[in-house]
Enzyme design. Structure first.
Site, PDB file in Angstrom:
ATOM      1  CD  GLU A 182      -3.582   9.476  18.740  1.00  0.00           C
ATOM      2  OE1 GLU A 182      -3.369   9.125  17.737  1.00  0.00           O
ATOM      3  OE2 GLU A 182      -2.769   9.492  19.698  1.00  0.00           O
ATOM      4  CD  GLN A 188      -2.681   1.173   2.597  1.00  0.00           C
ATOM      5  OE1 GLN A 188      -1.710   1.004   3.739  1.00  0.00           O
ATOM      6  NE2 GLN A 188      -3.768   1.399   2.672  1.00  0.00           N
ATOM      7  N   GLY A 189       0.814   2.146  -0.969  1.00  0.00           N
ATOM      8  CA  GLY A 189       1.315   3.627  -1.080  1.00  0.00           C
ATOM      9  C   GLY A 189       0.552   4.786  -0.888  1.00  0.00           C
ATOM     10  CB  SER A 231       1.862   6.630   5.106  1.00  0.00           C
ATOM     11  OG  SER A 231       0.940   6.461   5.770  1.00  0.00           O
ATOM     12  CB  SER A 233       3.238  -3.568   5.736  1.00  0.00           C
ATOM     13  OG  SER A 233       2.884  -2.507   6.888  1.00  0.00           O
ATOM     14  CD  GLU A 247      -6.854   0.402   5.948  1.00  0.00           C
ATOM     15  OE1 GLU A 247      -6.946   1.366   5.303  1.00  0.00           O
ATOM     16  OE2 GLU A 247      -5.622   0.381   6.735  1.00  0.00           O
TER      17      GLU A 247
END
Lengths: 384, 397, 384, 397
Positions: free
Chosen positions: B384, B130-131, B133, B165, B248
């Site tokens: 958060e 997954q790209g 962040s 990851s 997700e």
């Protein structure tokens, strides 16, 4: 009533702080912990030159004759640098036991060497099954023709692989959990029958599992009285716990400062994250946790100071309460430091995780928070 | 209200148990345990081998629509499958392909994309990562700056993704990239599929505080991506990604895995002894355990309630954030107790010492689990941010 | 798998909700609790007319034959109105015990009267010393010429001052803590030798301390088997606990809604306080706490539903876990509701404090959170 | 670092103990216990009687400068006095006169004001109350709107104060009033002393959730106040009040009282029994107790550190907010345990039932203590505002 350092103590504090700032930065530490020994002999020699290794020892041995406060001053600053050199195992555990067992031939021989940095010590007490009960000892010492014969396995011996000398707590009488049948023995690390399996702890310190397979040591290697070992362990415990907790409050100060600083530079949603009230209030909680932990260290220092009017029970309550509070504050501060640093806090590259792991290890040493809370409850409520 | 199992449900449960017992053999399990997780190739092989077995059975992607290879299970069957998987100690399917990019592809992709990608996701022949962040855009995902400029009929991608990851194993990466500079930062973002073998991509490992390599930085330098790899419309990627995010989070409750972890904890507490007393008999430790276990028991039903509502046609709302927050908090709480249980030994006995019999069978697992576990409340939208999401939905501010 | 109400249940819910909205607002309730009886006989008659009093009773007695779910539906709505009429003591405790003891002459006589609203019941089990141990009973029932003679003092008997009939748990054999020597007796409230000291609870409900001084009752006043009283108490406990916890989740919903609404209207520093992120995150926590409590009530309902595959131990674990979770969520939600309402939350005039006090009382009934956590630990870990 | 007691300190401690034992006789104590607190006149009489004894001894206002009647004690002596007071179960001096308005008067007032007010504060002949909060200005104190307009050489005060403790007993009230409408709301506020007997003042009781009358609304309708009652300069009142606030918070740690309350809790836990076991022997309850007691032990030293720093000439900074937050949290935590201890009996047995011997000796005290105690984190600047204060000082934002 004052909580200020004496001039000598302030000098000591500045001396340690300066050394860490100038000669023990995070990169230096990284190199040290990835070295085979896991400690720097140069640093250790410097500690000796600077006089730090002499602090708790009596003038009689060439020491400085310092007390708990002086130890706390050093430890807090060492904490700020998460210094991995074996100050706790050599000076406070090994050296502390020697001081209390003496004066005798062994202490007269070894303490000056400790002060000169030529003797590294370890205290082998834990065993695989013992968890936090120091008195749970299966390792035996039996009489032999040549003196004593030691058999058994010790776990997580701090500085076990670098120590030149090891004090071993072994059972000389009683059952597995009896506190009265334990004796202390001085063993040269290179005595035959000793096998040492070293490893790095998560905090970067070196420890070892040590196997004693029919290790023969002379009759005069017994420290103090037969079956009286726990008495000495109890004697060093206040200073050891205070020292460790002082180290912890040094670490907490670094973590809180770093976290606050990070929130001012890290931008999300177009503003520094320090502007988020939810984070602000949590950082207030970590600030308060650090202050409360510091107060507890001061409280224990006062309880064990000379001239304290506290009865024995109150002193011990302060000691346990200190370890409980430091455990709780450490957990909160460590976890918030990582959480608020976000992904960066998770990396091995940043120093944050390393400070947290040292806090976690301190929490484990000589009983975690829950262990001390059980003890505290016992002497506070059950006996009441 | 009805959560009782029918005869058919019970028969299904037996079938699942039987399948796990037979097919998830110890050789697979052995390669997946923590002692070898640092051996990446071995870990990946084991995962793929197991996922192919699930695929052969038709159980690799139960959540997909049946037409693309889903299992067509009821909520109850999904619950049973997950419960049994957790109980058997079998890891969940790696989510990046099956549960993350695939729903975007079959919902927003074109026929060609579906044909090209979905079968190889099902068969675990492609490993996805997954790209999302970026260094400057963590929880504030929409602040991303990786650019994809249309040049000569191709996208030219430049930028820097982080916290990816298992990028080291990946064949493909799905990326959010900026295709135009609108004022509202959520606009101008596109959803792009990129082959990891494309020239210009480089990977830099990130070692985490557990001392291991799970995460990576992925750098793109003039990486050429064919326009056929764009999902849906250009500049509309945020919409697709958002649909995926709630999905997700729903999967982040990890109840079945926490139940498994908790029962391991309970088992271990029988054998860890302090002063002759097993920790499971210690009133303080019991209380720490039940504090967590009761939260987990509640979360199990919170998850069922969300799933049941979704089955009735609802979409996961703020509840999906609740599942993420509570799920990760519980996971961490169990990890803390695991670490507390091993006491000193959590401090640092590596596996080689374990093998010598000196050490502690699960100390390393407990330590690494706790340390890497700290990430659970950070990734997937930090807790958060999840609280902000709920506040917005619940408070209506 | 579904968590939806049946059509009948939805109608029942709407019926209670409508009644409270139209006829049981906060001012009406205020008048009721300041009246001498502390309950409204008109309301009770209306509850009967609306069929609510018949819900748990078997068709055999003219009841609706409802189960735990139906009770939960009513109780959640009653909670939203913090209704003080004695539904719990009369229908769930007194009525529940009668249902389980029967069928017999007494149940055939009284249950129809309960349904018609003509019989108000109480269950006298607690004593001054018993805290949460129901089996800690010193009140005795001894054989007498005319039947049974009861001596002892009962505390905090819910609805004790309004009840026409009281079921008394008395010791017929065994020592003070024995669970096997307790029997249940039906006593007319106006029997000679009974003295009743009524008082208002903090939640507005009426309770009483009741003294039994040589109270003579007929031989057939024994309910069920001699020494077998605890069996019946255990049988009603799941429904009683589920009902109380359902009431609690109704109250939590009201508190959370009211608190959110208040933050939107209350301005401080020029903005509505709902805009403060620290408060927002805390309100998210209260939202989650309410959801978790609701899930636990559902879990217990499922565990005790017909056809549940759960073994007995798992059912009891769900029950205890529900009470634990409801206790924790209640505490958080109640305290936050007051805190976020600020000074207003402290006033007797506003409804917030009254909702909180009912939550606090529910927490105390049949064991507080800690009590249930001890039990949960026992059956979950110690027996393991 | 030095916290050991000197011989003089020990002699002082003995003197304090002796004084408390002799002078705080049971007749005073009896009138102050909770059973009679609802009888206002009786309560006030008892307080005043006791405070006059303290005054006669010169110990009523140890914190004041010696020239105005302070005791000139060292930090250690103050600590000893407070500790002994708490241990003896003696209530603290009512703060509104001695510790709240007096420091403002002797610091910012003129000679005439000092002469007029200070002696009667010392002698407890005047009972003071505080007029800060308003319905629209709670924690946001500076938003107050009560006006004082100069008309014919007098202030004409109109407005509405709220949450005024014990206004029903008060002879005087010190108020923050708005004397001009500046843009910055902290400006234009003045500090005014008002005789409660002035025409136009009315009091409306506020019954709190414990069912008692501690608080009031105070309404001002064209109340005429002579200008000689203005402290310092007009429009500068905020400065004076602010100086007072940090002072006030420092006093809110209430360590000595919490220690007393905790030792009562411990005593009671010996006699409350569950299934034959005293609660003090219950491991869960023990843990709840030590969670609080250790926090309190830490706070005791945090307070000493603050006091010692102040004695060295420092002013209380964010630490005073810390004392307020932790102090009130601990007070509440002890109240929660008191309530937990009395179990069912906390639900509602009034004192008349206690007298009949049916009830529970401290159930009402526990219930009312808990319920009214909820206010501790709200008043004196809510704990949220205190956290904002620390955030500002500590974070520097």
């Amino acid at each position: 009533m004052n909580f200020q350092l004496s001039d000598e103590q302030a000098m000591l504090r500045d001396s340690v702080a300066r050394y860490i700032k100038d000669q023990y930065n995070f990169d230096t530490r990284k190199k040290i912990i990835s070295s085979e020994k896991g400690m720097s002999t140069e640093s250790w020699a410097m500690f000796s030159d600077l006089g730090w290794l002499s602090i708790p020892f009596s003038e009689h041995y060439g020491g400085y004759g310092g007390g708990n406060e002086d130890i706390a001053v050093i430890m807090e600053e060492l904490g700020k640098g998460i210094v991995v050199e074996p100050f706790v195992p050599t000076i406070m555990l090994f050296g502390g036991l020697l001081s209390h067992c003496g004066p005798n031939k062994i202490s007269a021989d070894l303490i000056p060497k400790i002060i000169e940095g030529r003797c590294l010590g370890a205290f082998a007490y834990l065993e695989r099954q013992s968890r936090f009960e120091i008195t749970d000892i299966k390792t035996t010492a039996t009489h032999s023709k040549k003196g004593w014969c030691i058999n058994g396995s010790k776990s997580v011996v701090l500085n076990g692989s670098n120590a030149t000398h090891i004090i071993v707590a072994a059972r000389t009488s009683g059952g597995q959990y009896d506190s009265s049948g334990i004796s202390l023995f001085m063993v040269d690390a290179d005595t035959q029958g000793i096998s040492i399996l070293p490893y790095g702890m998560m905090d970067g310190h070196k420890a070892a599992n040590i196997n004693f397979d029919g290790v023969i040591i002379p009759a005069d290697a017994l420290l103090g009285k037969l079956d009286g070992g726990m008495k000495f362990v109890e004697k060093i415990m206040p200073q050891v716990l205070i020292g460790l907790c002082a180290e912890a409050i040094g670490i907490m100060a670094v973590l809180n400062e770093a976290t606050i600083a990070y929130t001012k530079t890290r931008h999300q949603f177009g503003v520094p994250i320090s502007s988020f009230q939810a984070l602000q209030h949590r950082m207030v909680d970590t600030f308060m946790a650090a202050e409360q932990a510091r107060s507890m260290v001061y409280r224990a220092l006062c309880a064990f100071s000379e001239g304290s009017l506290e009865v024995e029970n109150e002193r011990m309550r302060s000691l346990h309460a200190m370890k409980i509070t430091v455990a709780k504050s450490s957990k909160l501060i460590g976890e918030e430091a990582i959480q608020i640093h976000g992904g960066m806090g998770m990396t091995d590259e940043l120093n944050i995780g390393h400070y947290v792991k040292r806090l976690m290890t301190i929490n484990l040493m000589f009983g975690d928070g829950d262990y001390h809370q059980r003890r505290f409850n016992q002497i506070s409520y059950e006996a009441a | 209200m009805d959560v009782t199992f029918t005869k058919e449900d019970l028969a299904f449960r037996d079938e699942v148990r039987e399948f796990f017992a037979t097919e998830y053999d110890s050789s697979v399990a052995g390669s997946l345990n923590l002692a070898t997780i640092s051996d990446g190739a071995c870990y990946k092989d084991a995962i793929v081998k197991w996922q192919k077995k699930l695929h052969a059975k038709g159980w690799i992607a139960p959540g997909w629509p049946v037409e693309y290879g889903g299992a067509g299970w009821s909520i109850t069957q999904k619950f049973i499958f997950e419960t049994e998987r957790g109980a058997a100690g079998i890891p969940a399917v790696i989510p990046f392909g099956i549960s993350m990019v695939a729903p975007v592809i079959y919902t927003f992709g074109n026929e060609q994309q579906k044909k090209k990608f979905l079968p190889r996701i099902l068969s675990s022949d492609d490993w996805w990562c997954q790209g999302y962040s970026e260094p400057g855009a963590g929880s504030d995902l929409a602040a991303l700056t990786t650019s994809a400029d249309l040049v000569d009929g191709e996208y030219l991608v430049n930028g820097h993704k982080i916290w990816t990851s298992y990028a080291q194993y990946a064949d493909w990466i799905f990326c959010l990239v900026r295709t135009s500079k609108e004022t509202r930062k959520q606009q101008g973002i596109s959803f792009l599929l990129i082959n990891m073998k494309t020239p210009g991509i480089s990977i830099k490992p990130i070692v985490t505080i557990d001392g291991r390599h799970h995460l990576n930085e992925v750098m793109f330098e003039d990486v050429r991506v064919p326009t056929e790899n764009l999902i849906g419309e250009q500049d509309k990627g945020w919409t697709y990604a958002k649909a995926l995010l709630a999905h997700e989070r729903t999967g982040m409750a990890e109840v079945a895995d926490s139940k498994r972890a908790f029962s391991e904890l309970k088992e271990r507490a029988k054998y860890e002894v302090n002063g002759g007393r097993a920790m499971i008999d210690d009133p303080l430790f019991q209380m720490r355990m039940s504090d967590v276990e009761t939260e987990l028991m509640a979360l199990e039903y919170t998850e069922l309630r969300v799933l049941a509502a979704m089955a009735e046609g609802g979409t996961p709302g703020p509840e999906s954030s609740l599942l993420k927050i509570k799920g990760t908090e519980i996971t961490q709480a169990i990890q803390e107790l695991q670490l507390q249980l091993v006491a000193y030994y959590g401090g640092g006995i590596p596996s080689n010492v374990q093998k010598d019999g000196y050490g502690h069978a699960f100390a390393e697992e407990a330590r690494c689990g706790y340390l890497f576990g700290r990430a659970a409340t950070i990734y997937g939208g930090s807790n958060e941010v999840q609280r902000n999401v709920i506040a917005k939905m619940v408070l209506g501010v």
